[in-house]
Design an enzyme around this catalytic site. Sequence first.
Site, short mmCIF file in Angstrom:
data_model
loop_
_atom_site.label_atom_id
_atom_site.label_comp_id
_atom_site.label_asym_id
_atom_site.label_seq_id
_atom_site.Cartn_x
_atom_site.Cartn_y
_atom_site.Cartn_z
N GLU A 195 0.82 -1.35 -0.08
CA GLU A 195 -0.13 -0.09 -0.03
C GLU A 195 0.91 1.16 0.10
O GLU A 195 1.97 1.32 0.58
CB GLU A 195 -0.77 -0.01 1.18
CG GLU A 195 -1.86 -1.12 1.30
CD GLU A 195 -2.51 -1.13 2.63
OE1 GLU A 195 -3.78 -1.56 2.67
OE2 GLU A 195 -1.78 -1.38 3.58
N ASP A 235 -7.70 -4.94 8.65
CA ASP A 235 -7.45 -3.59 7.74
C ASP A 235 -7.15 -3.81 6.32
O ASP A 235 -6.50 -3.05 5.74
CB ASP A 235 -6.03 -3.33 8.62
CG ASP A 235 -4.64 -4.08 8.36
OD1 ASP A 235 -5.05 -5.39 7.73
OD2 ASP A 235 -3.85 -3.79 8.66
#
Length: 350
Positions: A64, A235
């Site tokens: 990410e 998450d």
Amino acid sequence: MTPPSHLAFVPFISVENMMRLVHSIGVETVLTELADAIEHDFTRWPLFDKTPRFGCHSETGVIELMPTSDGEFYGFKYVNGHPTNTKQGLQTVTAFGLLADVASGYPVLLSEMTVLTALRTAATSAMAARHLAPKGAKVMALIGNGAQSEFQAMAFKAVVGIEEVRLYDIDAAATAKCARNLAGSGLKVTACRSSQEAMEGATIVTTCTADKQFATILTDNMIGDGIHINAIGGDCPGKTELHKDILLRSQIFVEYPPQTRIEGEIQQMPADHPVTELWQVITGEAEGRTSPSQITLFDGVGFAIEDFSALKYVHERALKTGHFVQLDMIADPDDPRDLFGMLARAGEPD
Ligand SMILES: NC(=O)c1ccc[n+]([C@@H]2O[C@H](COP(=O)([O-])OP(=O)(O)OC[C@H]3O[C@@H](n4cnc5c(N)ncnc54)[C@H](O)[C@@H]3O)[C@@H](O)[C@H]2O)c1
């Protein structure tokens, strides 16, 4: 070759320097100061550029990029999440990040962020609990005893006043490691054989497990009235920790709803399920815990502003203490438009 001028150099905090920096200040002081720095930036929330992070998903995990800016500085973090990595001797989460001056676009800091992410995640969780947990909470269940766990325990001790942590992990070796690392911390540490046992007497529960699936770490019957849940392991799309029924009974607090609805526990709920933004609790625009019997849930996924605050914090501290090295990172031609000339001259014999 002409040596580069000062314009070429960017301060770099290596892992070694990050560890020296943290020890020079003290782990609990760093966690407390980070919690305050993050809380301060949450009060400036509307100022920041915000976007859900950019994820590159694979069968084994995710990579990410997390950018944000307050108009003066720009920061981003590169972070991965690979729950099966530990079986190959690799960590689940590693990270590094950069801070830049918005006016010139020049970087002002490059830093390791694997250690810093663990510190900022724990500081954010504890800061949220300072606003949401029942007053006087002293006992925390800590489920998932991997890399993040001790940081969570220490942050809750320093920021919330937790005195006992009750540990559980499906891997007893992880619990033993966590207990060993927390011995001498001033916390009472109790190793448990199940999540249910870990919950006994706890008014806060932190879940920080890693599994790339819809897992059920906590079931509805385990959560009594008045509990604060700090859920940080869910998450990623398709990766959660709590049974849906818990969400139906909880007042849910999140960082940035557009990201949390994709990645957090609330991905299990309809897109309009009510949530409260944590920054609004901090500024007084929204209510936090409204009664001792309420169940509060911090559905923490980790947001770019927390990394920005952490980078700014270590930048300031590293420059003060000298715990950094200068990296020759920006090409620095004598004439800013003669980049090719600089390269060509470097190939000429001395
Ligand atoms: N929200 C955030 O800001 C944030 C930040 C960092 C990490 N994380 C997440 O936190 C989680 C933990 O990260 P880590 O670096 O400590 O990972 P880790 O792999 O080091 O540790 C995870 C632990 O969870 C345990 N576990 C897995 N399934 C379990 C279960 N069903 N019951 C009990 N224990 C179980 C594993 O045995 C392991 O010890 C990861 O999912 C990571 O993605 C979130």
